[in-house]
Design an enzyme around this catalytic site. Structure first.
Site, PDB file in Angstrom:
ATOM      1  N   TYR A   1      -2.358  -1.473  10.955  1.00  0.00           N
ATOM      2  CA  TYR A   1      -2.595  -1.972   9.589  1.00  0.00           C
ATOM      3  C   TYR A   1      -1.432  -1.559   8.670  1.00  0.00           C
ATOM      4  O   TYR A   1      -0.851  -2.383   7.967  1.00  0.00           O
ATOM      5  CB  TYR A   1      -3.923  -1.419   9.031  1.00  0.00           C
TER       6      TYR A   1
ATOM      7  N   LEU B   1     -14.003   6.337   0.966  1.00  0.00           N
ATOM      8  CA  LEU B   1     -14.810   7.391   0.348  1.00  0.00           C
ATOM      9  C   LEU B   1     -15.854   6.898  -0.660  1.00  0.00           C
ATOM     10  O   LEU B   1     -17.032   7.256  -0.560  1.00  0.00           O
ATOM     11  CB  LEU B   1     -13.870   8.404  -0.340  1.00  0.00           C
TER      12      LEU B   1
ATOM     13  N   ARG C   1      -6.052  12.420  -3.315  1.00  0.00           N
ATOM     14  CA  ARG C   1      -5.670  11.017  -3.439  1.00  0.00           C
ATOM     15  C   ARG C   1      -5.591  10.625  -4.907  1.00  0.00           C
ATOM     16  O   ARG C   1      -6.189  11.265  -5.767  1.00  0.00           O
ATOM     17  CB  ARG C   1      -6.715  10.102  -2.770  1.00  0.00           C
TER      18      ARG C   1
ATOM     19  N   SER D   1       0.831  -1.205   0.000  1.00  0.00           N
ATOM     20  CA  SER D   1       0.000   0.000   0.000  1.00  0.00           C
ATOM     21  C   SER D   1       0.862   1.251   0.000  1.00  0.00           C
ATOM     22  O   SER D   1       1.972   1.263   0.554  1.00  0.00           O
ATOM     23  CB  SER D   1      -0.869  -0.017   1.258  1.00  0.00           C
TER      24      SER D   1
ATOM     25  N   LYS E   1       1.834  -3.781   6.529  1.00  0.00           N
ATOM     26  CA  LYS E   1       2.303  -3.703   5.132  1.00  0.00           C
ATOM     27  C   LYS E   1       3.823  -3.467   5.103  1.00  0.00           C
ATOM     28  O   LYS E   1       4.535  -4.050   4.299  1.00  0.00           O
ATOM     29  CB  LYS E   1       1.561  -2.595   4.378  1.00  0.00           C
TER      30      LYS E   1
ATOM     31  N   THR F   1       0.348   3.479   1.825  1.00  0.00           N
ATOM     32  CA  THR F   1       0.391   3.866   3.241  1.00  0.00           C
ATOM     33  C   THR F   1       1.821   3.768   3.795  1.00  0.00           C
ATOM     34  O   THR F   1       2.159   4.450   4.764  1.00  0.00           O
ATOM     35  CB  THR F   1      -0.602   3.004   4.073  1.00  0.00           C
TER      36      THR F   1
END
Ligand code: UD1
Length: 339
Positions: A150, A201, A232, A125, A154, A127
């Site tokens: 979380y 979203l 994003r 990700s 990753k 992230t």
């Protein structure tokens, strides 16, 4: 060639199974059904005219993983999606996330190293970058301390794979760092099935438009962005799924430059929350009820991908637009609610 897709009944997994079957791979799916439904198999079968093999299996149980691989020692590649992914839940129950996302990964890798063909694709990700210092985000950007358990799974997952590749020269792995996957298959046979109140979203937008939610809360309108809302890189799930097939073929064809590679998967274009809403309104013809509210804790302001590594080295780029993704998400939402 037989490919194992763990978590293959989930959102990204199911779309990837479709693309794998479309180009002729035989797929065996493992899923524990904790966040998915067996009916997804019907959707995949309708789209591809081919029913994938499916085994309900809990990857946290080491003996079951061992047994599975003993029965399927002819697997030519593994695409590992199976993981929990709710950021908030991971903050409240970190051990669940470490057990589920890390133990399962280790058990699968242990069995992978015993196969003849040791090809592995990992679902990572964006992230891992946190709020990057420079935009667009290249693969050279620093991996920042994770904002959530979380996110940490990753980062740790990538490290476990990197070390495994270092120690086992015959293991070949690619980590794919997704930006924001959205949308559904254009046939509306498969799509995202959030359990409970959606945290992301786009399912929140479509559920609001169909009347399940009263209004969308836009988290923060005072960010230093062009319209005050977060930016994003929303990528259509079908484009994302195709990248997995390309990455797998790279490993199977021994075209990889090193035995551990990682790529950003995004469109390269950032969209604000308000732009995403406008896109939805345009393709659906519906006005969305929304209200700007407080910022959500842990949100980065802006994240979008530099895509040239994936474009040039992987030989993949996105073909679908934000409008395409919104239209498919809306078609899917209408289909599941009218069932
Ligand atoms: C989130 C996770 C990310 C994870 C990804 C998986 C956080 C902080 N990040 O990404 O680690 O990999 O999901 O899908 O949770 N928004 C609203 N109202 C809503 C929901 C979202 O305004 O009801 C905004 C958010 O503030 C954000 C954008 O929409 O600016 C996208 O949010 P979301 O879909 O949750 O994705 P990320 O937060 O980017």
């Amino acid at each position: 060639m037989k490919i194992l897709v763990t978590g293959g009944l989930g959102f990204i997994g199911s779309h990837t199974v479709v693309e794998l079957q479309n180009v002729g791979f035989d797929v065996v799916i493992i899923d524990d059904l904790s966040n998915s439904s067996v009916e997804v198999i019907d959707g995949i079968t309708t789209i591809t005219n081919k029913k994938p093999l499916f085994e309900k299996l809990d990857l946290k149980i080491k003996s079951e993983v061992k047994d599975f691989f003993n029965r399927h020692n002819d697997i030519a590649g593994v695409i590992h999606f199976a993981a929990s992914k709710a950021v908030g839940e991971s903050v409240n129950d970190p051990l669940k996330y470490y057990e589920n996302n890390i133990n399962a990964l280790i058990y699968v890798l242990q069995e992978l190293t015993k196969l003849n063909k040791k090809n592995f694709i990992f679902s990572s990700s964006c992230t891992v970058y946190g709020q990057a210092d420079e935009l667009p985000i290249t693969e050279n950007a620093h991996v920042k301390p994770a904002e959530s358990p979380y996110g940490n799974t990753k980062q740790i997952g990538e490290e476990i794979i990197r070390d495994t590749c270092r120690a086992n020269g015959d293991v070949n792995a690619i980590a794919l760092r997704y930006f924001n996957p959205i949308g559904a298959h254009p046939t509306a046979e498969i799509g995202e099935l959030p359990v409970g109140v959606p945290q992301n979203l786009v399912p929140y937008i479509t559920q609001t438009a169909i009347g399940i939610r009263e209004k969308l809360s836009v988290f923060g309108g005072d960010y230093a962005t062009r319209d005050g809302t977060c930016i994003r890189d929303y990528i259509h799930v079908v484009d994302l799924a195709k990248a997995h097939v390309v990455a797998l073929q790279r490993l199977i064809g021994s075209k990889n430059d090193s035995n551990f590679e990682f790529f950003n998967l995004g469109t390269g274009t950032g969209s604000s929350v308000l732009e995403a809403i406008q896109s939805f309104e345009k393709v659906s013809g519906k006005k969305l009820k929304y209200q700007i509210e407080d910022r959500r804790e842990g949100d980065v302001i802006s994240a979008y991908a530099e895509t040239s590594k994936a474009n040039n080295i992987l030989g993949w780029k996105t073909e679908l637009t934000l409008d395409d993704a919104m239209a498919s998400a809306w078609k899917w939402e209408q289909k599941i609610r009218n069932k």
